[in-house]
Motif scaffolding. Structure first.
Motif, PDB file in Angstrom:
ATOM      1  N   ASP A 252     -29.171  56.371  20.889  1.00 14.05           N
ATOM      2  CA  ASP A 252     -29.483  55.179  20.110  1.00 14.05           C
ATOM      3  C   ASP A 252     -28.789  55.289  18.760  1.00 14.05           C
ATOM      4  O   ASP A 252     -28.878  56.321  18.088  1.00 14.05           O
ATOM      5  N   PHE A 253     -28.110  54.225  18.381  1.00 13.67           N
ATOM      6  CA  PHE A 253     -27.416  54.185  17.092  1.00 13.67           C
ATOM      7  C   PHE A 253     -27.783  52.875  16.406  1.00 13.67           C
ATOM      8  O   PHE A 253     -27.600  51.800  16.960  1.00 13.67           O
ATOM      9  N   ASP A 254     -28.353  52.985  15.202  1.00 13.21           N
ATOM     10  CA  ASP A 254     -28.819  51.798  14.481  1.00 13.21           C
ATOM     11  C   ASP A 254     -28.108  51.677  13.144  1.00 13.21           C
ATOM     12  O   ASP A 254     -27.932  52.667  12.425  1.00 13.21           O
ATOM     13  N   VAL A 255     -27.718  50.445  12.812  1.00 13.46           N
ATOM     14  CA  VAL A 255     -27.171  50.132  11.498  1.00 13.46           C
ATOM     15  C   VAL A 255     -28.023  49.023  10.896  1.00 13.46           C
ATOM     16  O   VAL A 255     -28.184  47.961  11.495  1.00 13.46           O
ATOM     17  N   LYS A 256     -28.605  49.304   9.716  1.00 13.60           N
ATOM     18  CA  LYS A 256     -29.413  48.308   9.027  1.00 13.60           C
ATOM     19  C   LYS A 256     -28.803  48.044   7.661  1.00 13.60           C
ATOM     20  O   LYS A 256     -28.276  48.959   7.018  1.00 13.60           O
ATOM     21  N   LEU A 257     -28.880  46.798   7.211  1.00 13.65           N
ATOM     22  CA  LEU A 257     -28.263  46.440   5.945  1.00 13.65           C
ATOM     23  C   LEU A 257     -29.144  45.448   5.201  1.00 13.65           C
ATOM     24  O   LEU A 257     -29.615  44.470   5.774  1.00 13.65           O
ATOM     25  N   GLN A 258     -29.375  45.740   3.914  1.00 20.58           N
ATOM     26  CA  GLN A 258     -30.098  44.828   3.044  1.00 20.58           C
ATOM     27  C   GLN A 258     -29.291  44.650   1.773  1.00 20.58           C
ATOM     28  O   GLN A 258     -28.809  45.623   1.195  1.00 20.58           O
ATOM     29  N   GLY A 259     -29.161  43.419   1.345  1.00 23.61           N
ATOM     30  CA  GLY A 259     -28.451  43.126   0.101  1.00 23.61           C
ATOM     31  C   GLY A 259     -29.365  42.414  -0.873  1.00 23.61           C
ATOM     32  O   GLY A 259     -30.204  41.595  -0.482  1.00 23.61           O
TER      33      GLY A 259
END
Length: 409
Positions: free
Chosen positions: A50-57
């Protein structure tokens, strides 16, 4: 693999290449693992990836704008295991991780909202105003879902702190709510009231206090159709080290507020059973620790179930053993079930330190219905090994070995 590179590249571009938004939450994580099993059918190998990328700006000064993208996940998923009542990996045969199957790469917004901190007029009270995606957690009964709308937090009402919210559906007003909570001199109290778009009202109130050494708590909720649910609980320590507790709960069969807490991964018939199981009746329990043994006896009338539990560590020679017993009597079926288990850790062999031995058996209808034993060992290189024995009544015994390793990042 190309899609993974595209996703990661896009995330970095979004995080670093847009000067108006600060990349306050670029998170990359996941888990990689494999398990091997050896039994009478041979060796099988499974893996999960499992590979997760999360992004918040975030951006802005007096008013902050926040955008959270939905995580991009690649690889295996977790599924609900009914027996374990937990989420477990949906494993695949061990293969080429570099060719893990992926969905098409898409940018999807998870949450987007504006947030202002400050007063609505000069000299007014400081509040936090959120516009857009709001997360309601004011009451598990009537206000515990993610919605589109407006929420104002930090409103002072004397000794109480209040929150007001309005939800919208397709851009039109939907529900209007007010929640307040505080610690008064005599009790901690809270309440939430919600006016639905049809003009009907739902509400929930709760409180907790101590009277003459007795801790008392109560909850009551009512939905738009006047269906209700409630709980009253109390506990007291009449003798030092002995705790008596009991409660009475009830619910109408069709109790279903519009914005109650949900658990979509649950296998319960009622998807929010951790809030209320929609049963009516009393339960009692007594707990104590005597001579190093933790003891608990309980009876739940709606479930028609009585339990006795005992846990104690004890020594056999120089060996520390953790023993557990749980007895359950089901009044409806007249079934008595005994579950006994024990575990210990061995360090007798210098080359094999911290070997864990586990064993347990279940007795039902005056006969052993199943039993199991296992030896587990974690090697210095991080690989976990195990030898297992399982036997259920009327079935052939299973003997198998396991080896597994995983890394979270």
């Amino acid at each position: 693999m190309k899609k993974l590179v595209v996703a990661l590249t896009a995330a970095l571009v979004l995080a670093l290449g847009v000067p108006a938004m600060a990349a306050s939450g670029l998170t990359i994580g996941g888990e990689l693992g494999s398990d091997f099993t050896y039994d009478k059918s041979g060796v099988s190998a499974e893996s999960y990836f499992d590979f997760d990328v999360k992004l918040q700006g975030e951006g802005g000064d007096s008013v902050k704008a926040v955008i959270k993208l939905k995580p991009w996940s690649f690889g295996n998923v977790k599924v609900r295991d009914d027996e374990a009542q937990d989420m477990v990996w949906d494993k695949a045969p061990l293969g080429d991780w570099s060719n893990a199957q992926t969905d098409s790469f898409k940018l999807q917004i998870d949450k987007a909202y504006l947030q202002a901190n400050g007063s609505f007029w000069t000299g007014g009270p400081e509040v936090t105003t959120t516009i857009g995606d709001i997360s309601l957690n004011q009451s598990d009964y009537v206000a515990a879902q993610d919605k589109k709308g407006v929420m104002i937090q930090g409103i002072g009402l004397g000794p109480l702190s209040a929150e007001a919210f309005a939800t919208f559906a397709s851009g039109s007003p939907e529900h209007l709510g007010l929640s307040a909570r505080g610690d008064l001199e005599f009790a901690e109290v809270g309440g939430t009231i919600v006016r639905l778009d049809n003009g009907k009202v739902e509400f929930a109130v709760d409180g907790a206090t101590q009277i003459a050494g007795v801790a008392i708590s109560a909850e009551y909720a009512q939905d738009a159709d006047n269906e209700m649910a409630y709980k009253v609980r109390g506990s007291v320590e009449p003798i030092e080290g002995v705790v008596l507790s009991g409660g009475y709960r009830g619910a109408d069969a069709n109790f279903a507020p519009a914005m109650h807490k949900t658990d979509k991964s649950s296998t319960y018939t009622n998807e929010w059973e951790d809030v209320h199981d929609l049963r009516t009746g009393f339960d009692v329990a007594v707990e104590t620790t005597q001579f190093g043994t933790d003891l608990k006896a309980s009876y739940d009338d709606p479930k028609q179930e009585a339990k006795f539990e005992a846990r104690r560590p004890f020594m056999i020679g120089k060996l520390a053993v953790n023993g557990e017993y749980e007895g359950t009597y089901k009044l409806e079926t007249k079934e008595l079930i005994h579950e006994i288990s024990a575990s210990t850790t061995l360090n007798m062999i210098p080359q094999l330190e911290n070997v864990t031995l586990e064993g347990g058996l279940t007795i039902a209808d005056n006969a052993i219905s199943e039993y199991n034993a296992a030896a587990k060992y974690s090697a210095p290189n991080g690989i976990d090994f195990g030898v297992h024995y399982e036997k259920a009544a009327g079935q052939e015994a299973e003997i198998y070995g396991t080896a597994g390793v995983s890394v979270k990042f």
